[in-house]
Design a protein around this motif. Structure first.
Motif, short mmCIF file in Angstrom:
data_model
loop_
_atom_site.label_atom_id
_atom_site.label_comp_id
_atom_site.label_asym_id
_atom_site.label_seq_id
_atom_site.Cartn_x
_atom_site.Cartn_y
_atom_site.Cartn_z
N LYS A 16 0.83 -1.20 0.00
CA LYS A 16 0.00 0.00 0.00
C LYS A 16 0.87 1.25 0.00
O LYS A 16 0.59 2.22 -0.70
CB LYS A 16 -0.91 -0.02 1.22
CG LYS A 16 -2.11 0.89 1.13
CD LYS A 16 -3.10 0.59 2.24
CE LYS A 16 -4.37 1.42 2.08
NZ LYS A 16 -5.37 1.15 3.13
N GLY A 17 1.96 1.23 0.78
CA GLY A 17 2.88 2.36 0.79
C GLY A 17 3.55 2.57 -0.55
O GLY A 17 3.72 3.70 -1.02
N GLU A 18 3.93 1.48 -1.19
CA GLU A 18 4.54 1.57 -2.52
C GLU A 18 3.55 2.14 -3.53
O GLU A 18 3.92 2.92 -4.41
CB GLU A 18 5.01 0.18 -2.96
CG GLU A 18 6.20 -0.34 -2.15
CD GLU A 18 6.51 -1.80 -2.45
OE1 GLU A 18 5.71 -2.43 -3.18
OE2 GLU A 18 7.54 -2.30 -1.96
N ALA A 19 2.27 1.76 -3.39
CA ALA A 19 1.25 2.21 -4.34
C ALA A 19 1.04 3.72 -4.29
O ALA A 19 0.71 4.33 -5.31
CB ALA A 19 -0.07 1.48 -4.08
N VAL A 20 1.22 4.33 -3.12
CA VAL A 20 1.04 5.79 -3.03
C VAL A 20 2.34 6.54 -3.27
O VAL A 20 2.35 7.77 -3.25
CB VAL A 20 0.43 6.19 -1.67
CG1 VAL A 20 -0.98 5.66 -1.54
CG2 VAL A 20 1.29 5.74 -0.50
N GLY A 21 3.44 5.81 -3.47
CA GLY A 21 4.69 6.46 -3.87
C GLY A 21 5.72 6.67 -2.79
O GLY A 21 6.67 7.44 -2.98
#
Length: 299
Positions: A271-276
């Motif tokens: 999820k953290g990776e998905a928001v950058g």
């Protein structure tokens, strides 16, 4: 509830889901993202010399999990009915902990903006809560105040050895860090203090904010910052939503964002990776902050 309910909210929308449960008839809540499963208590082994609120440990498949009597922690005088009691098995800070509660109600979907800061109820509730929500308005049950408990703080007070501590900065590094500004978004006063000590001790200039909304206002409207370090669970705006707003803003997207949270495990890391997010660190490992910020600013 089945094991690992997963991430049910969309990424970066500032939503959260909570499990509402009861202790002595009063409603409380835990973030669904922390819950691995909810089970009935089984055989419990006592641990001599442990805190009075520590019931003992129990085996759950391959894990041996400490069990906290949440009723005792909150000052309840009502004995737990073993036929009705439930154990919420939570995972955070790279460990699993069971919390014994009197009953479990339901899951609610809310936004972090619905979370108000503590200040109502008993001293124990206020000290142990991230905030509270008003649920049930207009329902047959009527409106009720539900505290979202700060389970990391509870565990840290029961076992101080799991709390983070600042580490000495490496000599000679302060000069290159001089003039670089790190913004912290963290709602825990204790963690903010430790993070500030760690980063300022290493030579960085530190700006402190208490939630994602305050951090966003400072980043988008104030003097430039070089790095943002944000918790995930915060009132008003969570760290994922803050990260997404920074990374979708043409003026700000180059600012590195580090997520520093107790919930950095596989699903939440994705999820953290998905928001950058540029980096993610699991609490209570505070010693990696300097190393991570250095790596982003001086690759």
């Amino acid at each position: 509830m089945a094991a690992n309910p997963g991430i049910l909210t969309d990424v970066g929308t500032n939503e959260l889901e909570i499990v509402e449960f009861f202790v002595d008839g009063r409603p409380y809540a835990i973030n669904v993202a922390k819950v691995r499963e909810i089970i009935r208590p089984g055989a419990i082994m006592a641990v001599p010399g442990s805190h009075p609120c520590m019931t003992g440990v129990f085996r759950n498949r391959e894990d041996v999990i400490p069990l906290v009597d949440l009723g005792k922690w909150l000052g309840s005088a009502t004995a737990v009915d073993s036929q009705q009691a439930k154990v919420i098995v939570a995972e955070f800070n790279l460990m699993k902990v069971g919390f014994l509660v009197h009953g479990v109600s339901r899951i609610h979907r809310l936004t972090w903006d619905d979370l108000e800061t503590p200040g109502r109820g008993s001293m124990t509730e206020s000290r142990s809560a991230l905030g509270y929500m008003r649920l049930g308005k207009g329902s047959d049950e009527g409106e009720r105040i539900v505290f979202l408990l700060d389970f990391e703080r509870i565990v840290a007070e029961l076992n101080p050895s799991v709390a983070p501590a600042p580490t000495p900065a490496a000599p000679g590094d302060a000069e290159r860090r001089h003039g670089r500004t790190v913004l912290i978004a963290e709602d825990s006063g204790l963690i903010r203090k430790l993070m500030r000590q760690e980063l300022e001790g290493g030579g960085y200039t530190v700006v402190v904010t208490t939630d994602g909304q305050e951090a966003w206002e400072r980043v988008s409207g104030g003097p430039p910052v070089d790095v943002v370090i944000s918790d995930i669970e915060m009132p008003r705006m969570d760290g994922h939503h803050l990260t997404r707003r920074i990374k979708t803003d043409e003026r700000l997207r180059a600012i590195p964002v580090v997520l520093y949270s107790s919930m950095i495990y596989e699903e939440m890391r994705k999820k953290g990776e998905a928001v950058g997010a540029d980096a993610q660190i699991c609490k209570p490992d505070i010693s990696r902050l300097l190393q991570t910020v250095d790596g982003l600013l001086f690759p």
